[in-house]
Design a protein around this motif. Structure first.
Motif, PDB file in Angstrom:
ATOM      1  N   CYS A  13      -1.755   6.687   1.389  1.00  0.00           N
ATOM      2  CA  CYS A  13      -1.367   5.277   1.454  1.00  0.00           C
ATOM      3  C   CYS A  13      -1.809   4.646   2.773  1.00  0.00           C
ATOM      4  CB  CYS A  13       0.141   5.146   1.288  1.00  0.00           C
ATOM      5  SG  CYS A  13       0.745   5.586  -0.366  1.00  0.00           S
ATOM      6  N   LYS A  27      -5.352   3.852   2.507  1.00  0.00           N
ATOM      7  CA  LYS A  27      -5.503   2.670   1.655  1.00  0.00           C
ATOM      8  C   LYS A  27      -5.177   1.399   2.439  1.00  0.00           C
ATOM      9  CE  LYS A  27      -2.678   2.129  -1.862  1.00  0.00           C
ATOM     10  NZ  LYS A  27      -2.045   2.319  -3.193  1.00  0.00           N
ATOM     11  N   GLU A  86       0.826  -1.220   0.000  1.00  0.00           N
ATOM     12  CA  GLU A  86       0.000   0.000   0.000  1.00  0.00           C
ATOM     13  C   GLU A  86       0.854   1.261   0.000  1.00  0.00           C
ATOM     14  OE1 GLU A  86      -2.385  -3.351   1.038  1.00  0.00           O
ATOM     15  OE2 GLU A  86      -0.537  -2.604   1.996  1.00  0.00           O
TER      16      GLU A  86
END
Length: 313
Positions: A264, A267, A250
């Protein structure tokens, strides 16, 4: 084999961030047990934060087996796990120690408890390389679609992004002519090899589980997951398993300069929640699992009573 003469084993599974480590250590201390790791990523050295590997302090002196013993370049499969875990269970029982098989990799726990017999895999480096090149050209979705066409039953058990398992299944078909689903059915024994108790932890309220996951990810960030992820990213060609693991991939867009660290991290939270859903689905399909709800139950007290009853039978 008579049921009472079979080796005893307690498994503790369930989705991530539900407290499996703390419970397993408490039960091992209470019942004279040792822990066999059933997490496919915690086997790797120096991948501590992203895999939520239990620290020395968290282990509290309880021996942990199959944990933190491989370099990230090494492959590791369910066949490797069962081949190593089975003799450990026999040895611990002979020493009057209770084995606790603990982790979130449901395939590992189920295969071990059911006694799935994994034959030596027929592999062909040329076929594997051809599939790898095809995956690089066509992408994960195309390879997963190919698996769905060739072996739809097995495809339902594999996440589309798990290219290691997708390509391994396609390689098996190409080399042996047999579908992975057929191989798995043939590998099931007529009876299970152990007298087992399987405890699964989760939250009755799914939002509580997701909050626990978000908190875990935030703590990982504080503990330095970014440094681990960068190490994996720089070695992604050789750390093939880790490079596909949730917790590392990620952050690759951050190192490539296409996303912010905050994007990120969000995510990663979403990917971990999705993984928890898949873990729940897997363990709920195990009909003999006993569920404990960390947001409702006094889990330690209930689990202690369940293990005590199990040992008394």
């Amino acid at each position: 084999m008579d049921a009472l003469s079979k080796p005893r084993v307690v498994a503790i599974g369930g989705p991530t961030a539900t407290g499996k480590t703390a419970l397993s250590v408490a039960l091992a201390k209470a019942f004279g047990g040792e822990i066999i790791n059933a997490d496919s990523m915690q086997v790797y050295k120096n991948l501590d934060v992203g895999t939520a590997k239990p620290s020395v302090e968290e282990r509290q002196g309880i021996p942990h087996h199959l944990l933190d013993f491989l370099t990230p370049e090494a492959p590791y499969s369910v066949a490797d796990f069962t081949a190593a875990a089975a003799p450990l269970i026999e040895t611990l029982n002979a020493q009057n120690r209770l084995p606790f098989v603990v982790g979130g990799t449901g395939l590992y726990i189920t295969s071990l408890l059911k006694g799935v017999a994994f034959e030596a895999q027929n592999t062909d480096p040329a076929v594997r390389e051809q599939l790898r090149r095809e995956a690089e050209t066509s992408g994960p979705a195309a390879m997963y679609a190919k698996l769905q066409a060739l072996d739809p039953d097995y495809a339902t058990k594999v996440h589309p992004n798990n290219q290691v398992r997708v390509l391994r299944a396609l390689e098996a078909i190409a080399v042996t002519g047999q579908k992975m689903s057929d191989q798995q059915k043939a590998a099931l024994p007529t009876e299970t090899p152990y007298r087992s108790l399987c405890l699964c932890l989760t939250c009755r309220d799914r939002d509580v589980l997701y909050r626990r996951i978000d908190l875990r990810v935030s703590r990982m960030v504080d503990a330095g997951i970014l440094q681990e992820a960068e190490w994996v990213w720089r070695n992604r060609e050789t750390f093939r398993t880790a490079a596909q693991a949730i917790g590392y991939k990620e952050y690759f867009p951050y190192f490539e300069g296409t996303q912010t660290q905050a994007e990120c991290t969000e995510k990663l939270k979403q990917a971990t929640r999705n993984y928890a859903k898949r873990q729940l689905t897997w363990f709920r399909n195990q009909n003999d699992a006993v569920w404990l709800y960390v947001d409702e139950d006094d889990v330690r007290t209930k689990a202690t009573a369940l293990v005590r009853d199990f040992l008394a039978k």
